[in-house]
Design a protein around this motif. Structure first.
Motif, mmCIF file in Angstrom:
data_model
loop_
_atom_site.group_PDB
_atom_site.id
_atom_site.type_symbol
_atom_site.label_atom_id
_atom_site.label_comp_id
_atom_site.label_asym_id
_atom_site.label_seq_id
_atom_site.Cartn_x
_atom_site.Cartn_y
_atom_site.Cartn_z
ATOM 1 N N ARG A 124 4.277 20.816 8.020
ATOM 2 C CA ARG A 124 4.576 20.748 6.589
ATOM 3 C C ARG A 124 3.573 19.865 5.852
ATOM 4 N NH1 ARG A 124 7.143 22.828 2.998
ATOM 5 N NH2 ARG A 124 8.042 20.903 2.208
ATOM 6 N N TRP A 125 2.531 19.398 6.547
ATOM 7 C CA TRP A 125 1.589 18.476 5.919
ATOM 8 C C TRP A 125 0.982 19.103 4.674
ATOM 9 C CZ3 TRP A 125 -3.263 17.883 4.099
ATOM 10 C CH2 TRP A 125 -3.721 16.562 3.895
ATOM 11 N N ALA A 126 1.032 18.339 3.556
ATOM 12 C CA ALA A 126 0.490 18.828 2.291
ATOM 13 C C ALA A 126 0.402 17.672 1.308
ATOM 14 C CB ALA A 126 1.371 19.935 1.709
ATOM 15 N N LEU A 149 0.812 -1.213 0.000
ATOM 16 C CA LEU A 149 0.000 0.000 0.000
ATOM 17 C C LEU A 149 0.850 1.269 0.000
ATOM 18 C CD1 LEU A 149 -2.853 -1.073 2.458
ATOM 19 C CD2 LEU A 149 -2.816 -1.172 -0.044
ATOM 20 N N VAL A 150 1.388 1.644 1.137
ATOM 21 C CA VAL A 150 2.171 2.876 1.231
ATOM 22 C C VAL A 150 3.450 2.625 2.011
ATOM 23 C CG1 VAL A 150 0.175 4.422 1.066
ATOM 24 C CG2 VAL A 150 0.933 3.622 3.304
ATOM 25 N N GLN A 151 4.441 3.452 1.751
ATOM 26 C CA GLN A 151 5.705 3.366 2.469
ATOM 27 C C GLN A 151 6.225 4.766 2.718
ATOM 28 O OE1 GLN A 151 8.665 0.931 0.549
ATOM 29 N NE2 GLN A 151 10.200 1.272 2.125
ATOM 30 N N ALA A 152 6.848 4.953 3.868
ATOM 31 C CA ALA A 152 7.407 6.256 4.217
ATOM 32 C C ALA A 152 8.832 6.369 3.683
ATOM 33 C CB ALA A 152 7.403 6.431 5.732
ATOM 34 N N PHE A 153 9.154 7.557 3.169
ATOM 35 C CA PHE A 153 10.505 7.853 2.696
ATOM 36 C C PHE A 153 10.944 9.202 3.248
ATOM 37 C CE2 PHE A 153 9.274 4.645 -0.317
ATOM 38 C CZ PHE A 153 10.450 3.996 -0.644
ATOM 39 N N SER A 154 12.226 9.302 3.514
ATOM 40 C CA SER A 154 12.799 10.530 4.031
ATOM 41 C C SER A 154 13.491 11.288 2.903
ATOM 42 C CB SER A 154 13.804 10.209 5.138
ATOM 43 O OG SER A 154 14.430 11.383 5.593
ATOM 44 N N ILE A 155 13.373 12.616 2.915
ATOM 45 C CA ILE A 155 14.015 13.457 1.905
ATOM 46 C C ILE A 155 15.409 13.824 2.399
ATOM 47 C CG2 ILE A 155 13.820 15.532 0.512
ATOM 48 C CD1 ILE A 155 11.607 13.401 0.110
ATOM 49 N N PRO A 156 16.477 13.334 1.728
ATOM 50 C CA PRO A 156 17.831 13.536 2.255
ATOM 51 C C PRO A 156 18.556 14.753 1.701
ATOM 52 C CG PRO A 156 17.883 11.935 0.494
ATOM 53 C CD PRO A 156 16.461 12.403 0.598
ATOM 54 N N GLY A 202 14.611 16.500 5.173
ATOM 55 C CA GLY A 202 14.049 16.019 6.430
ATOM 56 C C GLY A 202 12.562 15.734 6.384
ATOM 57 N N ASP A 203 11.872 16.137 5.321
ATOM 58 C CA ASP A 203 10.454 15.801 5.190
ATOM 59 C C ASP A 203 10.282 14.291 5.102
ATOM 60 O OD1 ASP A 203 9.715 18.436 5.226
ATOM 61 O OD2 ASP A 203 9.246 18.585 3.083
ATOM 62 N N ARG A 204 9.135 13.821 5.574
ATOM 63 C CA ARG A 204 8.748 12.419 5.397
ATOM 64 C C ARG A 204 7.551 12.390 4.449
ATOM 65 N NH1 ARG A 204 12.826 12.425 8.068
ATOM 66 N NH2 ARG A 204 13.363 11.081 9.838
ATOM 67 N N TRP A 216 5.191 14.374 7.465
ATOM 68 C CA TRP A 216 5.928 14.850 8.629
ATOM 69 C C TRP A 216 6.983 15.844 8.175
ATOM 70 C CZ3 TRP A 216 4.954 14.269 13.653
ATOM 71 C CH2 TRP A 216 5.949 14.628 14.565
ATOM 72 N N PRO A 217 7.242 16.903 8.931
ATOM 73 C CA PRO A 217 6.604 17.302 10.197
ATOM 74 C C PRO A 217 5.173 17.786 9.981
ATOM 75 C CG PRO A 217 8.149 18.983 9.488
ATOM 76 C CD PRO A 217 8.331 17.839 8.541
#
Length: 311
Positions: free
Chosen positions: A262-264, A86-93, A104-106, A258-259
């Motif tokens: 920053r939700w959008a 379904l979905v997976q979280a990724f971090s912006i490096p 740092g956004d997720r 996340w954070p």
């Protein structure tokens, strides 16, 4: 002992009742199918809590601490299934997708639609595996055991996988180019990218390119921070000439999770919806129209020819 069947004192138990039905049978008919004393020690029915009844005590529910491991196991299985399908979280490096995404956004990536054969579309922000050579000089941090476990079940972005995130500019069958001081042009249509590229950036002045024909099953990607993104423009010497196979695409980034401040959501900019951008779609109705008209034309010509011969 039968229920409601015996009418006097001292009468035999097998004496028929006034209706001609044996007392024991009458008791069965009036009861719930099993008369008291029939097969249960002490003459009590199941569940009778009277003293000496011989019934078993009500089963106690499991304690919370005994059920906790089971609940945790179910939660982990569900988390793993969600991460896989379904979905997976990724971090912006990095800063390559500013201002759309900040370091740092997720982001949450939709992994479901590719399972149904959906292909990336122009304007979408997608996560994809390194096609080979894009991140060879990038050091990968070594996560600890806890980070590895959390990333395995999808509760934390993976630190080991070499993934990138960019915006899809062109898809298979498109022709894309960008000259110095000019806009990005897809299939002859200029993109108005001012709404999503980093403020003060040019479309491609640091690395002009094209025209490039994107092969089927591949995409051309660029970062929104054009002067700080090693995207398709910088890998044209590699196999694929800077394009990325759709098989390498993990999914589409749909929301910044996340954070909280920053939700959008991450919609497709309107410039990618302009008429005529999709050559294949524009040509399809015309081709279908020609194909449908040909039989009518041949039928009409045959009819006219037959009429002339008969005359």
């Amino acid at each position: 002992m039968a229920v409601g069947a015996r009418s006097g004192h001292g009468e035999p138990e097998d004496r028929p009742s006034s209706g001609g039905i044996p007392a024991e049978s009458a008791g069965r008919a009036e009861g719930d199918g099993v008369p008291p004393g029939d097969g249960f020690p002490g003459g009590d029915s199941p569940g009778d809590d009277s003293p000496g009844g011989g019934s078993t005590a009500q089963k106690k529910p499991r304690s919370f601490w005994k059920e906790l491991p089971l609940l945790i196991g179910i939660a982990l299985i569900l988390a793993l299934l969600i991460k896989t399908f379904l979905v997976q979280a990724f971090s912006i490096p990095s800063d390559s997708m500013q201002n759309t995404l900040q370091r740092g956004d997720r982001v949450l990536v939709d992994k479901l639609t590719p399972w149904f054969g959906s292909e990336p579309e122009r304007g979408e922000v997608v996560v994809f595996h390194d096609p080979g050579g894009w991140l060879e000089d990038t050091a990968t941090p070594e996560p600890n055991a806890v980070q590895k476990f959390l990333s395995f079940i999808g509760l934390m972005p993976s630190a080991e996988e070499k993934d990138l995130i960019k915006r899809v500019i062109a898809v298979g069958g498109d022709t894309v180019e960008c000259k110095k001081n000019g806009p990005v042009i897809v299939n002859g249509k200029a993109l108005d990218d001012k709404s999503f590229i980093f403020g003060g950036n040019s479309a491609c002045d640091d690395e002009p390119f094209g025209p490039i024909h994107v092969p089927e099953g591949r995409i051309w990607v660029m970062g929104d921070h054009r002067q700080n993104s090693l995207d398709s423009r910088y890998h044209q010497e590699l196999p694929g000439q800077g394009t990325v196979s759709t098989d390498e695409v993990v999914g589409r980034a749909i929301v910044v999770a996340w954070p909280v401040n920053r939700w959008a959501t991450l919609p497709v900019p309107s410039t990618f919806d302009q008429p005529g951008l999709n050559k294949a779609a524009a040509a399809a109705p015309a081709a279908l129209g020609v194909a449908g008209a040909l039989p009518l034309v041949f039928w009409r010509r045959r009819r006219l020819t037959s009429g002339r011969t008969a005359g």
